[in-house]
Write a protein that holds these residues in place. Structure first.
Motif, PDB file in Angstrom:
ATOM      1  N   LYS A 149       0.636  -1.466  -0.409  1.00 26.72           N
ATOM      2  CA  LYS A 149      -0.110  -0.155  -0.145  1.00 26.72           C
ATOM      3  C   LYS A 149       1.131   1.409   0.296  1.00 26.72           C
ATOM      4  N   GLY A 150       0.560   2.374  -0.420  1.00 25.60           N
ATOM      5  CA  GLY A 150       0.968   3.778  -0.636  1.00 25.60           C
ATOM      6  C   GLY A 150       2.337   3.895  -1.319  1.00 25.60           C
ATOM      7  N   HIS A 151       2.341   2.862  -2.354  1.00 22.72           N
ATOM      8  CA  HIS A 151       3.133   2.770  -3.715  1.00 22.72           C
ATOM      9  C   HIS A 151       2.535   3.120  -5.217  1.00 22.72           C
ATOM     10  N   GLY A 152       1.560   3.775  -4.748  1.00 22.49           N
ATOM     11  CA  GLY A 152       1.330   4.493  -6.410  1.00 22.49           C
ATOM     12  C   GLY A 152       0.513   3.690  -7.364  1.00 22.49           C
ATOM     13  N   LEU A 153       0.231   2.203  -6.955  1.00 16.08           N
ATOM     14  CA  LEU A 153      -1.247   1.104  -7.956  1.00 16.08           C
ATOM     15  C   LEU A 153      -2.125   1.455  -7.529  1.00 16.08           C
ATOM     16  N   THR A 154      -2.804   1.824  -8.943  1.00 16.23           N
ATOM     17  CA  THR A 154      -4.192   2.131  -9.367  1.00 16.23           C
ATOM     18  C   THR A 154      -4.740   1.152  -9.710  1.00 16.23           C
ATOM     19  N   ASN A 155      -5.646   1.219  -9.261  1.00 17.18           N
ATOM     20  CA  ASN A 155      -7.253   0.598  -9.736  1.00 17.18           C
ATOM     21  C   ASN A 155      -7.587   0.665 -11.187  1.00 17.18           C
ATOM     22  N   GLN A 156      -7.828  -0.624 -12.173  1.00 17.34           N
ATOM     23  CA  GLN A 156      -8.425  -0.756 -13.022  1.00 17.34           C
ATOM     24  C   GLN A 156      -7.828  -0.261 -14.375  1.00 17.34           C
ATOM     25  N   GLU A 157      -6.337  -0.199 -14.342  1.00 15.33           N
ATOM     26  CA  GLU A 157      -5.920   0.331 -15.590  1.00 15.33           C
ATOM     27  C   GLU A 157      -6.654  -0.483 -16.436  1.00 15.33           C
ATOM     28  N   SER A 158      -5.414  -1.468 -16.779  1.00 16.78           N
ATOM     29  CA  SER A 158      -5.379  -2.026 -18.023  1.00 16.78           C
ATOM     30  C   SER A 158      -5.212  -3.749 -18.088  1.00 16.78           C
ATOM     31  N   VAL A 185      -0.335 -12.528 -21.069  1.00 18.41           N
ATOM     32  CA  VAL A 185      -1.057 -11.633 -20.480  1.00 18.41           C
ATOM     33  C   VAL A 185      -0.253 -10.231 -20.307  1.00 18.41           C
ATOM     34  N   HIS A 186      -0.739  -8.942 -20.435  1.00 16.32           N
ATOM     35  CA  HIS A 186      -0.296  -7.783 -20.465  1.00 16.32           C
ATOM     36  C   HIS A 186      -1.307  -7.238 -19.570  1.00 16.32           C
ATOM     37  N   ILE A 187      -0.305  -6.142 -18.066  1.00 18.42           N
ATOM     38  CA  ILE A 187      -0.910  -5.539 -17.696  1.00 18.42           C
ATOM     39  C   ILE A 187       0.253  -3.893 -17.881  1.00 18.42           C
ATOM     40  N   LEU A 188      -1.305  -3.168 -18.067  1.00 18.55           N
ATOM     41  CA  LEU A 188      -0.545  -1.712 -17.434  1.00 18.55           C
ATOM     42  C   LEU A 188      -0.776  -0.943 -15.847  1.00 18.55           C
ATOM     43  N   ASN A 189      -0.172  -1.132 -14.806  1.00 15.12           N
ATOM     44  CA  ASN A 189      -0.386  -0.312 -14.024  1.00 15.12           C
ATOM     45  C   ASN A 189       1.288   0.479 -13.533  1.00 15.12           C
ATOM     46  N   ARG A 190       0.892   0.803 -12.579  1.00 15.56           N
ATOM     47  CA  ARG A 190       2.070   2.307 -12.325  1.00 15.56           C
ATOM     48  C   ARG A 190       2.340   1.721 -10.869  1.00 15.56           C
ATOM     49  N   ASP A 191       3.578   2.119 -10.292  1.00 16.00           N
ATOM     50  CA  ASP A 191       4.426   2.045  -9.135  1.00 16.00           C
ATOM     51  C   ASP A 191       5.587   2.231  -8.694  1.00 16.00           C
ATOM     52  N   THR A 192       5.715   2.864  -7.727  1.00 15.26           N
ATOM     53  CA  THR A 192       6.811   3.831  -6.956  1.00 15.26           C
ATOM     54  C   THR A 192       8.164   2.985  -6.582  1.00 15.26           C
ATOM     55  N   LEU A 193       8.102   1.560  -6.779  1.00 13.60           N
ATOM     56  CA  LEU A 193       9.119   0.489  -6.275  1.00 13.60           C
ATOM     57  C   LEU A 193      10.761   1.037  -6.849  1.00 13.60           C
ATOM     58  N   GLU A 194      10.471   1.754  -7.365  1.00 10.79           N
ATOM     59  CA  GLU A 194      11.762   2.369  -7.824  1.00 10.79           C
ATOM     60  C   GLU A 194      12.507   4.046  -7.650  1.00 10.79           C
ATOM     61  N   LEU A 229       7.365   7.550  -9.454  1.00  7.64           N
ATOM     62  CA  LEU A 229       5.759   7.691  -9.959  1.00  7.64           C
ATOM     63  C   LEU A 229       6.199   6.542 -11.494  1.00  7.64           C
ATOM     64  N   LEU A 230       5.569   5.378 -11.901  1.00 11.51           N
ATOM     65  CA  LEU A 230       6.411   5.038 -13.390  1.00 11.51           C
ATOM     66  C   LEU A 230       5.365   4.378 -13.790  1.00 11.51           C
ATOM     67  N   TRP A 231       4.768   4.150 -15.493  1.00 12.43           N
ATOM     68  CA  TRP A 231       3.962   3.605 -15.735  1.00 12.43           C
ATOM     69  C   TRP A 231       4.732   1.789 -16.148  1.00 12.43           C
ATOM     70  N   LYS A 232       4.288   0.703 -15.857  1.00  8.43           N
ATOM     71  CA  LYS A 232       5.256  -0.243 -16.201  1.00  8.43           C
ATOM     72  C   LYS A 232       3.638  -1.272 -16.424  1.00  8.43           C
ATOM     73  N   HIS A 233       4.559  -2.345 -17.253  1.00 10.00           N
ATOM     74  CA  HIS A 233       4.425  -3.325 -18.339  1.00 10.00           C
ATOM     75  C   HIS A 233       4.502  -4.627 -17.750  1.00 10.00           C
ATOM     76  N   TYR A 234       3.647  -5.043 -16.609  1.00 11.09           N
ATOM     77  CA  TYR A 234       3.975  -5.873 -16.205  1.00 11.09           C
ATOM     78  C   TYR A 234       3.365  -7.436 -16.920  1.00 11.09           C
ATOM     79  N   TYR A 235       4.507  -8.556 -17.881  1.00  9.89           N
ATOM     80  CA  TYR A 235       3.888  -9.641 -18.282  1.00  9.89           C
ATOM     81  C   TYR A 235       4.070 -10.943 -18.319  1.00  9.89           C
ATOM     82  N   ARG A 236       3.287 -11.444 -18.685  1.00 11.78           N
ATOM     83  CA  ARG A 236       2.937 -13.057 -18.470  1.00 11.78           C
ATOM     84  C   ARG A 236       3.474 -13.908 -19.989  1.00 11.78           C
TER      85      ARG A 236
END
Length: 446
Positions: free
Chosen positions: A301-310, A319-328, A331-338
């Motif tokens: 919690k508190g690391h920029g993750l949003t809800n229902q992005e894409s 499987v591709h997910i678009l979301n964002r976080d501040t772990l680096e 706040l960066l848009w990230k591509h999470y991929y399976r």
């Protein structure tokens, strides 16, 4: 680079409202196509000098470039200034029905459907409101006493072979469940598949549901619930605020599950069954927060993750997910991929987040990934491309547009069949800074 798109106007956007109703990331979908015709749904008033109330408008056109035909469902006025209360459209290949759901934020279900064959043989029908039922408070085949119909938020439709699925949230922000239904076109009615995602002192926010090659995929984040005074009062409405006591700062973890039997049972990323409604199953019938193996990225919690992005699923099952976080740090848009070959998840940063609005993913007919990113602070939209050939490992900006706002939505069906990218969003009206149009941008991909 992409060539400049063709822009067509659906209608005027109600820009006088505080909250945006046309173009939000949690709409699945506002634009879709079948059999060479495209359909879109949006809110607008009846005249420029009478901005209220708003009504659901439904548009259709013959692809690739016929003029839009518009019908207005003027028997139901939308009056609440709430960005959750969007309109969704679903088009069923099996019987040609068009399904609409609209105007929900913890409200009784509002739904209607068209006559059969409308989207199978569109040229046989004059486009008029009488093709649709009145507003219903139930899904055909189910009772209006069905509990989830009494407290609906975020309904969504999507194709599932010849049928379509429907999902909806029952409960308030941070404290709800996601329910799953399927419309059986051969029977003309819905079947209830049960609670897909149960929120335990939380609620799951779904990125998307996608059916590809016989497999139904779902990804989501959880929002933990924060108790507040009056939270258990049946008359409580604090949770209906746009920024209430249970906001996005409580989002955490990216989760994934899939079903190979059209939603009756679910597996985690390792292929273990974690929920099943089949008789004799030894696991529970719903996915819970503690279901094993569902968390694919731990994001506190508190690391920029949003809800229902894409979410998007490519032709090979990636499987591709678009979301964002501040772990680096930033706040960066990230591509999470399976990966579909070994089920391994990876993540890559795309670019810094600007403006706060959510983006969209789409997969072309050639398997390339298009990432549509808005910057509301400058009314700019970028389209990035990650090629299948590169293993989706690098991101190239292929188009920049200005005077655009909202959260982009995509006709994924048309992209699959025509290799044309139709993007639904809002556009500034030239010379009228207080006005916007609801538009469709059509890009030809090569």
């Amino acid at each position: 680079m992409l060539a400049e798109p063709t822009v067509t106007v659906l209608g005027p956007d109600p820009a006088h409202r505080k909250c945006i109703l046309n173009g939000n990331a949690f709409q699945q979908d506002a634009i879709s196509s079948l059999n060479g015709w495209q359909y879109a749904a949006f809110y607008a008033g009846l005249a420029s000098d009478k901005p209220e109330p708003l009504y659901v408008h439904v548009a259709r056109r013959k692809l690739p470039s016929a003029e839009w035909q518009i019908l207005v469902l003027d028997d139901y006025p939308q009056t609440v200034d709430d960005g959750h209360n969007t309109v969704q459209i679903g088009v069923c290949a099996g019987d040609g029905t068009i399904h609409l759901s609209y105007d929900h934020h913890c409200d009784i279900l509002r739904y209607r459907h068209s006559v059969q064959n409308l989207a199978q043989f569109p040229e046989r029908f004059e486009w008029k409101a009488g093709l649709f039922t009145p507003t219903l408070d139930y899904l055909p085949g189910l009772s209006r006493e069905h509990k989830p119909f009494h407290y609906v938020t975020y309904p969504r439709f999507g194709p599932m072979g010849r049928d379509i699925f429907c999902s909806l949230r029952d409960g308030k922000a941070g404290l709800g469940d996601d329910h799953l239904y399927v419309y059986q076109s051969s029977l003309g009615r819905f079947t209830y598949l049960g609670i897909l995602l149960t929120g335990v002192q939380s609620n799951p926010y779904v990125h998307g549901l996608d059916y590809r090659n016989g497999r139904l995929h779902v990804t989501w984040v959880y929002r933990g619930f924060v108790h507040y005074e009056g939270w258990d009062d049946p008359a409580d409405v604090k949770h209906k605020q746009q920024a209430g006591p249970n906001g996005a700062e409580n989002n955490h973890n990216i989760c994934y599950a899939y079903s190979d039997d059209e939603g009756w049972s679910w597996k985690n990323s390792q292929g273990s069954v974690i929920a099943s409604r089949h008789p004799g199953s030894t696991v529970g019938n719903t996915i819970r927060n503690d279901s094993p193996g569902i968390v694919v990225f731990e994001i506190p919690k508190g690391h920029g993750l949003t809800n229902q992005e894409s979410q998007a699923v490519d032709q090979h099952g990636g499987v591709h997910i678009l979301n964002r976080d501040t772990l680096e740090g930033n706040l960066l848009w990230k591509h999470y991929y399976r990966s579909p070959t070994d089920g391994v998840w990876t993540q890559r940063a795309i670019r810094p987040v600007t403006g706060g609005k959510r983006g969209r993913l789409a997969v072309s007919r050639d398997g390339d990934l298009y990432i549509i990113l808005p910057d509301a602070s400058t009314s700019t939209m970028w389209i990035m491309k990650a090629s299948r050939q590169s293993g989706y490992s690098s991101y190239e900006r292929v188009w920049t547009g200005h005077g655009l706002s909202g959260e982009p939505l995509v006709d994924t069906t048309r992209l699959e069949y025509d290799n044309a990218l139709s993007v639904f969003l809002r556009k500034d009206v030239k010379g009228q800074p207080d006005k916007k149009d609801v538009v469709v941008l059509d890009f030809t991909l090569h």
